[in-house]
Design an enzyme around this catalytic site. Structure first.
Site: not given
Length: 217
Positions: A15-17, A68, A93, A112, A148
């Site tokens: 979780g760097s962002n 899902r 992910m 992205h 995306d």
């Protein structure tokens, strides 16, 4: 100021962002409050970091669900329980189903590591180097069912050097991600931009810094 939007960050790893968003939201005038961090992996390092920062955390382990949508319905219950109004994907992910995206259309952002519409999908830095592009970067966009392809909120560019490896290029792009994501969330949460068709328009809809060129040596 108007009420801050209760925002959740979805992660799968470190979780760097997430860190960059949490730090930005500490500012009293930031229009979003990071109210929850959720991971589909209970062991994700980012959960411990968020908890240490005083933010509520939750794990919804995708492996225990049959499919899902079953996973996403449990995730949706967690988000509703915490009264979440906006979502930010930060290294999450999992491909999301049209059902879940429909619940959050216009209220979910992703970052992205490429200048969309170029290099959708994975391995963006390797592909950028293989194609010989001179400009690479990152994009914050709204999430739609097509991968995306959502309306672009903001982009930031870096120069590609002849000496670059995928790792060195990724590191410089990540630096820009940490600057761009909070700036884009501020624009959206404050109502400064709006979606028209597949375009994001409004005041300062493209807060792109000058091209980031590393100094020699």
């Amino acid at each position: 100021m108007s009420r801050r939007q209760r925002t959740a960050i979805l992660i799968s790893g470190r979780g760097s962002n997430m860190d960059a968003l949490i730090e930005a939201a500490r500012a009293p005038d930031f229009p979003a409050e990071i109210a929850l961090v959720v991971s589909n992996r209970p062991e994700a390092a980012g959960l411990a970091k968020a908890k240490a920062a005083g933010i509520a955390v939750a794990a919804v382990d995708h492996k225990i669900y049959a499919g899902r949508e079953e996973f996403e319905r449990s995730l949706q219950i967690v988000l509703e329980t915490h009264r979440i109004e906006f979502l930010c994907l930060a290294g999450f992910m999992r491909l999301l189903t049209p059902w879940f995206i429909g619940q959050w259309r216009g209220r979910m952002l992703n970052i992205h590591p490429a200048l969309l519409p170029s290099f959708r999908g994975l391995h963006t830095h390797e592909r950028a180097l293989a194609d010989g592009v001179k400009i690479h970067g990152c994009t914050v966009h709204f999430v739609v069912p097509e991968m995306d392809e959502g309306p672009i909120v903001a982009q930031s560019a870096v120069a590609v050097l002849d000496s670059d490896t995928p790792d060195s290029l990724a590191a410089r792009v990540l630096e820009q991600e940490h600057l761009l994501y909070p700036r884009a969330l501020r624009l959206v949460a404050s109502g400064a931009v709006r979606v028209e068709g597949n375009r994001v328009v409004g005041a300062s809809a493209s807060p792109q810094p000058a091209l980031a060129v590393p100094s020699p040596g």
